[in-house]
Write a protein that holds these residues in place. Structure first.
Motif, mmCIF file in Angstrom:
data_model
loop_
_atom_site.group_PDB
_atom_site.id
_atom_site.type_symbol
_atom_site.label_atom_id
_atom_site.label_comp_id
_atom_site.label_asym_id
_atom_site.label_seq_id
_atom_site.Cartn_x
_atom_site.Cartn_y
_atom_site.Cartn_z
ATOM 1 N N ALA A 129 -2.188 -25.130 64.751
ATOM 2 C CA ALA A 129 -3.629 -25.639 65.001
ATOM 3 C C ALA A 129 -4.462 -25.218 63.815
ATOM 4 C CB ALA A 129 -4.070 -24.925 66.197
ATOM 5 N N ARG A 138 -2.894 -33.653 60.792
ATOM 6 C CA ARG A 138 -2.620 -33.124 62.277
ATOM 7 C C ARG A 138 -1.859 -33.914 63.184
ATOM 8 N NH1 ARG A 138 -5.507 -29.108 65.037
ATOM 9 N NH2 ARG A 138 -5.926 -29.548 67.358
ATOM 10 N N PHE A 142 1.392 -32.595 64.855
ATOM 11 C CA PHE A 142 1.694 -32.355 66.365
ATOM 12 C C PHE A 142 2.511 -33.502 66.695
ATOM 13 C CE2 PHE A 142 -1.803 -29.477 66.023
ATOM 14 C CZ PHE A 142 -1.789 -28.894 67.113
ATOM 15 N N SER A 386 -2.088 -31.974 71.148
ATOM 16 C CA SER A 386 -3.133 -31.717 69.846
ATOM 17 C C SER A 386 -4.410 -31.496 70.488
ATOM 18 C CB SER A 386 -3.135 -33.052 69.195
ATOM 19 O OG SER A 386 -4.068 -32.884 68.010
ATOM 20 N N SER A 390 -7.705 -28.867 70.276
ATOM 21 C CA SER A 390 -8.625 -29.198 69.205
ATOM 22 C C SER A 390 -10.084 -28.951 70.009
ATOM 23 C CB SER A 390 -8.552 -30.852 69.384
ATOM 24 O OG SER A 390 -7.535 -31.358 68.717
ATOM 25 N N GLN A 482 -8.971 -39.130 67.832
ATOM 26 C CA GLN A 482 -9.201 -37.888 66.884
ATOM 27 C C GLN A 482 -9.990 -38.530 65.612
ATOM 28 O OE1 GLN A 482 -6.152 -35.097 66.577
ATOM 29 N NE2 GLN A 482 -7.436 -33.940 65.355
#
Length: 506
Positions: A129, A138, A142, A386, A390, A482
């Motif tokens: 992370a 990312r 992930f 994820s 986050s 995202q």
């Protein structure tokens, strides 16, 4: 003075991901690799039918009960250091399990594996992370991690089949040693932890004790329900104790200055939705692994290796769902539009398995069910992993990662105990209602029919649980796709923290 500058990403992060993935695969597959070896180990060590599930549950209990502690240790001690210590301890516990001379030694080794896994797993996820902060990178990272988390359990069944049939059940433990050695070498040579967001506060000892007692009481309550019944005094007492301990834990966490689990991690509705839906979904998945393993080996007569290969379509589906669907769409659509349909597709796969009979065709029933299960769970797991980490301050990355693993491991332990209880009860009821057919069918066929009826009854519950998971996602997970850059945040005292791990845009 808190750090506010953005830390440049380490160019070796993709190599580091490979070693983190190896460690995560070892932890996840170990939850199921013993499943296929369990019949052989049971005979070899003289483990009773009543105690055999403890080989699985002891691991999940220690893992689930200590994950929050392990996550906070990684925040305090350093993620790389916790990662390395967890690997070494896990390898040592595996060596003890492989050399087990009796039931107690085997169960103790499994509990030790769970304890060190509780240190290793959150450290691995929190490293991921804080190392991957770019949205596109990312998603890819992930995607790989989600495929391992979702498919690792099935890989464990395949590997367990090979090791049990061609070597010995003890190698399902010994195989962890080279995995751990490789990951430790990678940790020393490649992994460089970003110098952001370490938690310098003390350790919340009351929180550790209350969380561990609460989670262990909860899972053990479901386990005792199988042997003693839901209305037994011990069962009820354990559930009451779990409620009391966990309520006290929440009360303590809201008052102490350095909580084990800062409530700010849970009060975000999106993360709460992920933790709850993942935990419920894993209840169904772990129960299914146990039932399908026994169905294929005991009812259908498959060898351990053939049973392992029989799970390959599920593994392929999970990898495809995670890397080709979840990772590709995560930056384009809201997570709920991946997670909820994923859980529903998995529920359809479960629904197909409710129709299983002792003479059911693998190609006609088990194969399509596994493909749907794999695609659905892989697609749902990837954005869930994820999203769960986050928007979390780096100082809380370890404990937020631990909550992901806690929801999965506690869900797995509950799933094994709860669905096993439902299946055993349904089988017993069927035997009582069809006793006259025993002579007609023959002893083996009659027993197989009763077992399959029990499996089917429990899988119906798994279908319902997956539908509830989808409903929770649609209700609680409201974030958009995202994107965006990391942003600084403030804690309760108004002091700025290090940049947050990228937040999902609303």
């Amino acid at each position: 003075m808190p750090e506010t500058a953005q830390v440049l990403p380490d160019p070796r992060r993709w190599k580091a991901l490979a070693f983190i993935a190896i460690a995560q695969l070892m932890v996840v597959l170990d939850a199921t690799i013993v499943n296929i070896a369990l019949p052989s180990a049971q005979v070899d060590l003289g483990i009773s039918d009543a105690n055999r599930q403890w080989v699985i549950t002891a691991y999940a209990l220690a893992f689930g009960g200590l994950l929050l502690f392990g996550g906070r240790i990684s925040d305090l001690w350093g993620r790389k250091r916790a990662f390395t210590a967890g690997l070494i301890g896990f390898a040592a516990a595996s060596a003890i399990g492989g050399a087990a001379a009796n039931e107690a030694m085997l169960l103790g080794a499994r509990a030790l594996q769970g304890a060190f896994g509780a240190l290793l797993a959150p450290a691995a996820l929190s490293l991921l992370a804080v190392m991957f902060t770019d949205a596109k990178e990312r998603a890819k990272a992930f995607g790989i991690y989600g495929a391992i988390a979702g498919g690792g359990s099935a890989v464990g069944l395949i590997l367990g089949g090979f090791l049990t049939e061609y070597l010995d059940w003890r190698w399902t433990f010994y195989v962890n040693i080279p995995f751990a050695a490789l990951a430790v070498a990678g940790a020393f040579l490649v992994i460089r932890e970003p110098a952001v967001g370490h938690n310098s506060s003390g350790l919340d000892i009351p929180g550790v004790i209350l969380a561990t007692l609460g989670l262990v009481s909860l899972v053990y309550g479901f386990t005792r329900a199988e042997s003693d019944g839901w209305g037994a005094g011990v069962t009820i007492g354990l559930f009451v104790a779990a409620v009391v301990f966990l309520a006290a834990f929440v009360a303590v966490e809201s008052r102490v200055r350095a909580p084990l689990l800062p409530l700010r991690v849970l009060t975000d509705r999106n993360r709460a939705g992920v933790y709850l839906s993942l935990g419920l979904a894993v209840i169904g998945m772990f129960g299914l692994f146990l039932f399908l393993t026994y169905y294929l080996q005991v009812v259908k007569g498959y060898s351990p290796v053939l049973t392992g290969f029989a799970f390959m379509p599920m593994v392929a589906g999970m990898i495809t769902g995670s890397t080709q669907i979840g990772a590709r769409l995560m930056n384009r659509v809201p997570p709920r539009l991946l997670m909820a349909p994923g859980f529903l597709v998995a529920a359809i796969g479960m629904l197909i398995l409710t129709q299983m009979q002792p003479d059911s065709s693998y190609a006609g029933l088990v194969l399509p069910a596994q493909i749907l299960l794999g695609l659905g769970m892989g697609t749902a797991f990837m954005p869930a992993m994820s999203l769960a980490t986050s928007g979390v301050q780096p100082r809380d990355a370890g404990v937020a990662s631990a909550m992901v693993n806690t929801s999965q491991q506690v869900g797995g332990a509950i799933g094994t105990a709860l669905l096993n209880t439902i299946a055993a009860g349904a089988a017993t009821t069927w035997v009582a209602a069809h006793a006259a057919q025993a002579r007609t069918l023959g002893e083996v066929a009659f027993a197989n029919q009763a077992a399959v009826h029990g499996y089917s009854a429990a899988i119906w519950w798994a279908v319902g649980i997956l539908v509830v998971s989808a409903a929770i996602v649609l209700t609680l997970v409201t974030t958009g796709g995202q994107g965006g850059a990391p942003a600084a945040a403030s804690d309760e005292d108004g002091e700025a923290d290090a940049p947050a791990i990228p937040v999902l845009a609303h």
